[in-house]
Structure formats: C-alpha cells, structure tokens
Design a protein around this motif. Sequence first.
Motif, PDB file in Angstrom:
ATOM      1  N   HIS A  58      34.506  51.696  32.048  1.00 52.98           N
ATOM      2  CA  HIS A  58      33.504  51.025  32.884  1.00 52.98           C
ATOM      3  C   HIS A  58      33.566  49.508  32.787  1.00 52.98           C
ATOM      4  O   HIS A  58      33.177  48.810  33.721  1.00 52.98           O
ATOM      5  N   TRP A  89      36.082  48.846  35.385  1.00 53.75           N
ATOM      6  CA  TRP A  89      35.484  49.029  36.713  1.00 53.75           C
ATOM      7  C   TRP A  89      34.698  47.782  37.125  1.00 53.75           C
ATOM      8  O   TRP A  89      34.699  47.386  38.294  1.00 53.75           O
ATOM      9  N   PHE A  90      33.992  47.178  36.175  1.00 46.49           N
ATOM     10  CA  PHE A  90      33.186  46.002  36.503  1.00 46.49           C
ATOM     11  C   PHE A  90      34.047  44.881  37.081  1.00 46.49           C
ATOM     12  O   PHE A  90      33.607  44.131  37.947  1.00 46.49           O
ATOM     13  N   GLY A  98      30.077  55.127  36.168  1.00 44.45           N
ATOM     14  CA  GLY A  98      28.844  54.362  36.122  1.00 44.45           C
ATOM     15  C   GLY A  98      27.607  55.168  36.442  1.00 44.45           C
ATOM     16  O   GLY A  98      26.498  54.623  36.455  1.00 44.45           O
ATOM     17  N   THR A 135      26.686  56.165  39.234  1.00 47.21           N
ATOM     18  CA  THR A 135      26.126  55.351  40.311  1.00 47.21           C
ATOM     19  C   THR A 135      25.273  56.140  41.294  1.00 47.21           C
ATOM     20  O   THR A 135      24.555  55.542  42.097  1.00 47.21           O
ATOM     21  N   ILE A 166      28.823  46.283  42.775  1.00 47.24           N
ATOM     22  CA  ILE A 166      28.654  46.317  41.326  1.00 47.24           C
ATOM     23  C   ILE A 166      29.758  45.497  40.676  1.00 47.24           C
ATOM     24  O   ILE A 166      29.547  44.841  39.660  1.00 47.24           O
ATOM     25  N   VAL A 167      30.935  45.535  41.282  1.00 48.15           N
ATOM     26  CA  VAL A 167      32.075  44.781  40.772  1.00 48.15           C
ATOM     27  C   VAL A 167      31.748  43.291  40.731  1.00 48.15           C
ATOM     28  O   VAL A 167      31.301  42.706  41.728  1.00 48.15           O
ATOM     29  N   ASN A 182      29.318  41.754  39.564  1.00 48.80           N
ATOM     30  CA  ASN A 182      27.907  41.437  39.759  1.00 48.80           C
ATOM     31  C   ASN A 182      27.262  41.342  38.381  1.00 48.80           C
ATOM     32  O   ASN A 182      27.065  42.356  37.712  1.00 48.80           O
ATOM     33  N   TYR A 206      24.444  43.769  37.304  1.00 45.80           N
ATOM     34  CA  TYR A 206      24.733  45.187  37.117  1.00 45.80           C
ATOM     35  C   TYR A 206      25.809  45.458  36.055  1.00 45.80           C
ATOM     36  O   TYR A 206      26.201  46.605  35.851  1.00 45.80           O
ATOM     37  N   MET A 207      26.269  44.393  35.376  1.00 49.15           N
ATOM     38  CA  MET A 207      27.290  44.601  34.345  1.00 49.15           C
ATOM     39  C   MET A 207      26.776  45.478  33.207  1.00 49.15           C
ATOM     40  O   MET A 207      27.477  46.386  32.730  1.00 49.15           O
ATOM     41  N   VAL A 258      26.097  49.383  34.354  1.00 47.42           N
ATOM     42  CA  VAL A 258      27.276  50.160  34.738  1.00 47.42           C
ATOM     43  C   VAL A 258      28.066  50.583  33.506  1.00 47.42           C
ATOM     44  O   VAL A 258      28.803  51.582  33.539  1.00 47.42           O
TER      45      VAL A 258
END
Length: 459
Positions: free
Chosen positions: A271, A274-275, A328, A330, A371-372, A374, A377-378, A381
């Motif tokens: 994750h 992913w971020f 995540g 999500t 989310i990437v 951001n 939201y780190m 996630v």
Amino acid sequence: MQGLMNWLEKYIIPVATKIGNQKHLIALRDAFIGTMPATMAGSIAVLLNAFLRDFPTNWGWTGVVKAMEPIVAVNGFIYTGSLAIVAVIFSISLGYNLAKAYHVDPLAGAVVSIAAFIMGLTQTAETSLTLSQKLPANVISLIEEAGGTVTDGTTIGAKAWGFFNFGTHMGGSGLFTAIIFGFISVIIFSKLMKANITIKMPDSVPPAVSKAFAAIIPACVALYTAGIINYGFATLTGMPMIDWITDTIQQPLLHLSQGFGSVVLVVFLIHLLWFFGIHGDNVMAPVLSTIWGNAMNQNMNAFQSGAEIPYKWVSGTFNAFVWPGGSGATLMLVAAILVFSKRADQLTVAKLSLAPGLFNINEPVMFGMPIVLNPLYMIPVILVPCVTAGITYFATMTDLVKPVVVSVIWVMPPIINGFLATGGDWHSIILSIVNLFVGFLLWTPFVLAANKMNLEENN
C-alpha cells in the motif's frame, strides 16, 4: 508529512520501480498468472466437491452424496490435471515467460524448463504392508530374494522404479524446485541463443524446423547443466535435490510467512507503493505467489484429500479478508464518502467507483479521487489494510475462522469471497463484516477532514 514523502520518493520509490520492472521478476509473476486457467478449474472442482460430498457427508445426507458421485468423480479428474500437478504446469509457464523476456523462442524455453524440472523428480515408489501374523522363515526368504524387505516378520516392504510422487513433488511443494531449475536452465538456454551458439539452417528450411534446430545446442547445454547439478548433489549428499530444496529453503520460508510481522510488512509495502501510483500487488506478486501462493496450493491439496490443513495464512487470505474492494479496502472509503462527504467531486467519483469496487476493481477510486499522492489519504490507505490484516490474523490463528482452502477468483465480491475461500465456513461472514465495519470507521474521519479542507479552500 511532505518531508517523509520527499524521502520516500528519493530513496524508496526508485528501488521499487526497478524491482517492478526487473524482467526476471516480471517473468516469475506472469508465470504464476499463466497457471490461472488450470488452478481456477482445480479450485472450482475442490469447492464443488466440498458442497457435493464433504458437507453432505458430515450432515448425514448419504442419498445426496450417492447421487453426486459422478460429478465428484469428474471433479477428481479435473483436480488431478490441475492442482495435483501445479508445479509441472508452472514450470512450463515459467519457461515460456522467461524465454519471452529474453526475446528468444518461448515454446523452446517452456520445453527446456519442464525437462529440467522433471529430470530431478524421484522415480522410485516405496510401500509397506503390515500383517497380523508373523511370516515363516521360508516365506521371508522368498520375499527378500524377490527384492522386498521384511521387518520383524510382519511388515513387508517393496519399491519399484517408474513412479513419480504426486503429493510430494508435482503439486505445490515442488514449486520452489520448478522456480530454481526453471531459471537456471532457461537463462543458460536464452544466453546461448542470444550469443548465436546455434545450428543455422538454410533459408529454404521452414521456420518451424529452423527454430527447432537452432534450439538444440542451447537446450542440450542447459539440460546437461541441470542433469549434472542433480547428479552431483545426489552423489555428494545421498538425497534428491528436490527434497533438499523443500526441507532447507521452502519450508523455512513458508514457516516465516505465517508470522504476523511478515504479513503486516507485505501489506504495508503493497500500500505504500500504491500511494505513489505503483501497482503494489504487481511489484510484490513474486513474493505473494512464491511463498503464500505455495502455501495456498498445499492447503487446497490437503482440503481435497481430507488431510489436516497445513497453513493458516495463504495468498487467498489477503483477497478474501484484508482488502475488500481492492487494495486499501477502498470499498469502505467509497461507502464513507457516500454517507458523509459534502464534496461534489468526491461524491461523483464514489458513485462511479461503487460498482467496480464491489468486484475489487479499485483503479477508479485510486486515481480518480485521487488517493495516489494525496497526503490526506496516505495514512488510511496504509493503515486500514494493516488493521484488517491484524484482525484476520487473530481470527485465523486462534481458529475462530477456518483457513482459506480454495482459490477464489479475485473479482468475487467481499463476504462471498471469504465464505467460498474457507470452504463454506459461516464464521468467515462475520469476519468479513467486522473488517468492512472497521474499514468504514477508519476511513470516515479522513472523509470528514476532506470536507473541512474543501470548506477552507472555498472560503
């Protein structure tokens, strides 16, 4: 926060990107993906037999079990041709993808890989028979003259050549050997092909024949190398190399994979990647498939045969419980936005992401929210799947929920996924609901914070 992001971007992300683009790891990942048609068919067969044979037997529905015998028998054939020989299938897939990565004939690479794997398998079967009475001396002599053994006059032993060991070598327990010899043989083959150490045929020869002849010298060198390794190791140690790999490399790694730290570390890394917009599942796929995927195959084999389930945490556990709706978790972010968000932009993305999210497709919300990259939201996630992993780990290790024993296609919706993956354990439904609820609670404060940020920006 910005300082941390800068440090990660400078030191961690370049390394992760290189790993994600490394051709050998890509070939390994794609090799596991290539086995999916067979493994999914085998998983369906195992799951059907659980509902058509195992559960009715436990419930005393003998009539149902009798009526389903033809279907159960067909499922047995499917299992034998898929999960029972998954190492063989994987060996072919690895050879193909690795040769493809080197831009040489992939079919020849697949042939070299499977040949290198098969040559290392033991070919002698041993069996014993215990008698209720002691044999007379003359009978014992006859048995020993024929090549058998007799222990204490009551146990007859015999062995014969020409039998491969399905359970020990050709199923999931043979995957590490298939990986090692697949890489050794196909890399040698590919390097020689790239160096043009081949038999060159005239242009008038059909391409298929020309390709076959071109592969002869590289294939011979690669296979003789694998053969010498197997012979030398067996001569020096007195044991087949495949058994040594299983005992010395595979089993310790599988044991390590059952630790809480290993599980959380992998979830965290996936994750974190992913971020930054890197597909964490793909980067970590070689680890997930090689270690936890191996455990998954062994669980499915044990479940099919009615044996004790060897591993409580496998690759399917991640998909079934840890990240509902995709990496995540999500899906719970989407739910929290639909309930609490006052931002028109996020509500629009959430509505569009809800249907894909139910089937664990989370790219719309990852890149559309986004989310990437951001900063808000780190934390969630990464935090949410780590928490759901912790809850799942506690539930499975304490036997509140049965281990995952069936490979379920990754687009299966949450709750249903866990129920099928555990072979129909109703406790899995409770675990799935708990994880969904916890994910919703953890995502909600950040959705509310996004509302405040939007209000401040408008002011």
